[in-house]
Design an enzyme around this catalytic site. Sequence first.
Site, PDB file in Angstrom:
ATOM      1  N   THR A 100       0.873  -1.354   0.049  1.00  0.00           N
ATOM      2  CA  THR A 100      -0.171   0.006   0.050  1.00  0.00           C
ATOM      3  C   THR A 100       0.910   1.177  -0.097  1.00  0.00           C
ATOM      4  O   THR A 100       1.526   1.572   0.705  1.00  0.00           O
ATOM      5  CB  THR A 100      -0.910   0.064   1.185  1.00  0.00           C
ATOM      6  OG1 THR A 100      -1.818  -1.333   1.138  1.00  0.00           O
ATOM      7  CG2 THR A 100      -1.630   1.236   1.188  1.00  0.00           C
ATOM      8  N   LYS A 175      -7.231   1.533  -2.797  1.00  0.00           N
ATOM      9  CA  LYS A 175      -6.689   0.889  -1.526  1.00  0.00           C
ATOM     10  C   LYS A 175      -7.073   2.111  -0.352  1.00  0.00           C
ATOM     11  O   LYS A 175      -7.301   2.119   0.846  1.00  0.00           O
ATOM     12  CB  LYS A 175      -5.443   0.418  -1.446  1.00  0.00           C
ATOM     13  CG  LYS A 175      -4.752  -0.184  -0.260  1.00  0.00           C
ATOM     14  CD  LYS A 175      -5.695  -1.253   0.227  1.00  0.00           C
ATOM     15  CE  LYS A 175      -5.273  -1.718   1.840  1.00  0.00           C
ATOM     16  NZ  LYS A 175      -3.770  -2.298   1.727  1.00  0.00           N
ATOM     17  N   LYS A 243       0.790   4.846   8.216  1.00  0.00           N
ATOM     18  CA  LYS A 243       1.449   5.173   7.016  1.00  0.00           C
ATOM     19  C   LYS A 243       0.269   5.350   5.933  1.00  0.00           C
ATOM     20  O   LYS A 243       0.193   6.383   5.213  1.00  0.00           O
ATOM     21  CB  LYS A 243       2.322   4.176   6.697  1.00  0.00           C
ATOM     22  CG  LYS A 243       3.140   4.481   5.309  1.00  0.00           C
ATOM     23  CD  LYS A 243       2.183   3.142   4.031  1.00  0.00           C
ATOM     24  CE  LYS A 243       2.399   1.820   4.269  1.00  0.00           C
ATOM     25  NZ  LYS A 243       1.982   1.160   3.464  1.00  0.00           N
TER      26      LYS A 243
END
Length: 292
Positions: A100, A175, A243
């Site tokens: 990701t 995502k 993140k």
Amino acid sequence: MNPAQTVVGLVGTGVMGKSMAGHFMRAGYQVHLYNRTRSKAQDLLDQGAHWQESPGQLAQQCDVIITMVGFPSDVEEIYLGENGILQNAKPGSYVIDMTTSSPKLAKQIENEARSRGLFSLDAPVSGGDVGAREARLSIMVGGSRDAFDAVLPLFEKIGTNIVYQGEAGAGQHTKMCNQIAIASNMMGVVEALVYAEKSGLDPATVLKSIESGAAGSWSLSNLAPRMIAGNFAPGFYVKHFIKDMKIALQSAEEMNAKLPGLALAKSLYEQLAASGEEDSGTHALYKLISKL
């Protein structure tokens, strides 16, 4: 892709990558591995996987190179750095980043790959450690449609919900949508369990009533039982979720989109990480909320 004619390389053998590599090997593919810590790949090496000393060396040996690492900075170094994947991959190879990561970086990798005669896809996944272990991952793919069609047989060895989303970066944007939905949902799951406990109810019994109704979600069914059992081992790390939320918020800002729920979730997870839980699973948010 014929297993007898396709060599697969995997960079990153952590919680997700280890299971993915195992599925490819059981399907008959020759698999080459690189990981910063070789010991984390030892089980796979004992089963017949081949070790390479760098991402660049791995790329030289493989027809398909898949990366599953931690942060966009890792992706950038592995693909675009000196002796990286793009510099060493054979023309006609497929490079697939399943980390990701940043949609912008996915487009940059695609442009550089194309200039070198390579096919690039950004294909982040959802489903956690359970989905990886059971080959039931959801895979969100950006890049050329022809490249997607070519590697679909590989994706089918590790996932069940495989959707082509569009041009380079589209997989990463999808995502982000996934992570945005999870972030607010996780807050709701945690608060529901805390409320159940404070009201004197048995959380496990409450779960029987609410997980199959309108409140139902993957996190409620799969992670709430872990919270109740006090099992906070990572299917997905807190530090990696932070993140992801940072990437989503930055991308949203660039598009002038306001995401107040995500901003709140990020602030809570940053508090959780500061308390020493950055390597716990994302459901460890329960520890923070239950003490507020």
